[in-house]
Design a protein around this motif. Structure first.
Motif, mmCIF file in Angstrom:
data_model
loop_
_atom_site.group_PDB
_atom_site.id
_atom_site.type_symbol
_atom_site.label_atom_id
_atom_site.label_comp_id
_atom_site.label_asym_id
_atom_site.label_seq_id
_atom_site.Cartn_x
_atom_site.Cartn_y
_atom_site.Cartn_z
ATOM 1 N N GLY A 72 0.812 -1.213 0.000
ATOM 2 C CA GLY A 72 0.000 0.000 0.000
ATOM 3 C C GLY A 72 0.842 1.258 0.000
ATOM 4 O O GLY A 72 2.067 1.218 0.155
ATOM 5 N N VAL A 73 0.159 2.373 -0.181
ATOM 6 C CA VAL A 73 0.810 3.683 -0.227
ATOM 7 C C VAL A 73 -0.154 4.706 0.372
ATOM 8 O O VAL A 73 -1.369 4.566 0.240
ATOM 9 C CB VAL A 73 1.215 4.055 -1.674
ATOM 10 C CG1 VAL A 73 0.003 4.212 -2.581
ATOM 11 C CG2 VAL A 73 2.079 5.291 -1.708
ATOM 12 N N THR A 74 0.376 5.692 1.041
ATOM 13 C CA THR A 74 -0.461 6.738 1.617
ATOM 14 C C THR A 74 -0.487 7.922 0.662
ATOM 15 O O THR A 74 0.559 8.405 0.217
ATOM 16 C CB THR A 74 0.075 7.169 3.000
ATOM 17 O OG1 THR A 74 0.065 6.022 3.861
ATOM 18 C CG2 THR A 74 -0.796 8.253 3.607
ATOM 19 N N SER A 77 -4.217 11.755 3.242
ATOM 20 C CA SER A 77 -4.582 11.013 4.453
ATOM 21 C C SER A 77 -5.166 9.627 4.131
ATOM 22 O O SER A 77 -5.516 8.895 5.046
ATOM 23 C CB SER A 77 -5.587 11.822 5.278
ATOM 24 O OG SER A 77 -6.767 12.035 4.518
ATOM 25 N N MET A 78 -5.235 9.290 2.837
ATOM 26 C CA MET A 78 -5.784 7.986 2.426
ATOM 27 C C MET A 78 -4.702 6.918 2.403
ATOM 28 O O MET A 78 -3.641 7.123 1.821
ATOM 29 C CB MET A 78 -6.388 8.050 1.008
ATOM 30 C CG MET A 78 -7.679 8.761 0.906
ATOM 31 S SD MET A 78 -8.420 8.510 -0.736
ATOM 32 C CE MET A 78 -7.136 9.073 -1.826
ATOM 33 N N GLU A 79 -4.996 5.793 3.017
ATOM 34 C CA GLU A 79 -4.108 4.631 2.964
ATOM 35 C C GLU A 79 -4.625 3.722 1.848
ATOM 36 O O GLU A 79 -5.585 2.984 2.031
ATOM 37 C CB GLU A 79 -4.083 3.918 4.308
ATOM 38 C CG GLU A 79 -3.511 4.784 5.415
ATOM 39 C CD GLU A 79 -3.659 4.169 6.797
ATOM 40 O OE1 GLU A 79 -4.039 2.980 6.907
ATOM 41 O OE2 GLU A 79 -3.402 4.894 7.774
ATOM 42 N N SER A 81 -4.715 0.742 -0.775
ATOM 43 C CA SER A 81 -4.251 -0.632 -0.981
ATOM 44 C C SER A 81 -3.659 -0.738 -2.383
ATOM 45 O O SER A 81 -4.178 -0.141 -3.331
ATOM 46 C CB SER A 81 -5.411 -1.616 -0.840
ATOM 47 O OG SER A 81 -5.944 -1.555 0.466
ATOM 48 N N ALA A 109 -10.714 3.317 1.167
ATOM 49 C CA ALA A 109 -9.291 3.126 1.462
ATOM 50 C C ALA A 109 -9.177 2.233 2.698
ATOM 51 O O ALA A 109 -10.188 1.894 3.335
ATOM 52 C CB ALA A 109 -8.627 4.475 1.700
ATOM 53 N N ASN A 111 -8.212 3.028 5.497
ATOM 54 C CA ASN A 111 -8.583 3.767 6.701
ATOM 55 C C ASN A 111 -9.900 4.532 6.562
ATOM 56 O O ASN A 111 -10.125 5.519 7.250
ATOM 57 C CB ASN A 111 -7.452 4.719 7.096
ATOM 58 C CG ASN A 111 -7.137 5.743 6.027
ATOM 59 O OD1 ASN A 111 -7.344 5.501 4.838
ATOM 60 N ND2 ASN A 111 -6.613 6.889 6.438
ATOM 61 N N HIS A 131 4.359 4.359 -6.839
ATOM 62 C CA HIS A 131 4.754 3.386 -5.814
ATOM 63 C C HIS A 131 5.143 2.053 -6.458
ATOM 64 O O HIS A 131 6.210 1.499 -6.170
ATOM 65 C CB HIS A 131 3.604 3.194 -4.821
ATOM 66 C CG HIS A 131 3.768 2.022 -3.919
ATOM 67 N ND1 HIS A 131 4.638 2.023 -2.857
ATOM 68 C CD2 HIS A 131 3.187 0.788 -3.932
ATOM 69 C CE1 HIS A 131 4.582 0.844 -2.245
ATOM 70 N NE2 HIS A 131 3.713 0.082 -2.885
#
Length: 165
Positions: A72-74, A77-79, A81, A109, A111, A131
């Motif tokens: 995953g990548v942030t 503020s979204m994590e 997948s 996301a 989170n 990413h």
């Protein structure tokens, strides 16, 4: 008559077999102890595991890259997948956003849920692609090091991958 069992290593360190008394083959060394398995190499004082082959290092590298790729990548503020299914969904959302600039969705996301307009979807897609590309570029860089024998063990593969990110 008591016979003594002896363990022999060839000059290249490979296990030559178990012998009794004077039957040790010419050129072999009496190691005094048996290897744990037939793959081990005698280094002059102990049996140890042989250095991994290049294909073993490449397989380990591919596993490290995959784990990092799908971790995953942030984005803001979204994590996000980045497993293979998520990558496909991100691409589908990007196609929709590029086809229809008015497209909007609520993205789930890791989170929570985030409302995204077309520009937000493209930005998320760009970050996910960057990413994934970074992971593959690091793998290619370390693979070249393996080919050049600049990395010769599993710990070296791991360290080189992190350094290449």
């Amino acid at each position: 008559m008591i016979q003594t069992v002896r363990y022999a290593a060839r000059p290249d360190g490979t296990f030559a077999g178990t012998y009794v008394d004077a039957l040790m083959p010419d050129g072999c060394t009496d190691t005094g102890i048996a290897p744990v398995d037939g793959r081990q190499i005698w280094n002059g004082s102990a049996w140890g595991d042989p250095a991994p082959l290049a294909e073993d290092l490449e397989a380990h590298l591919a596993s490290i890259r995959y784990d990092r790729e799908v971790a995953g990548v942030t984005v803001g503020s979204m994590e996000i997948s980045t497993d293979r299914d998520s990558q496909a969904k991100i691409l589908a959302a990007r196609v929709a956003a590029m086809t229809d600039p008015g497209f909007a969705t609520t993205w789930k996301a890791a989170n929570g849920f985030f409302p995204l307009d077309a520009a937000g979807i493209v930005g998320m897609s760009d970050a996910a692609l960057a990413h994934v590309n970074t992971c593959f570029a690091a793998e290619a860089s370390v693979s070249a090091l393996i080919d050049e024998e600049g990395v010769v063990d599993l710990a070296g593969v791991e360290a080189a991958f992190i350094a290449a990110l």
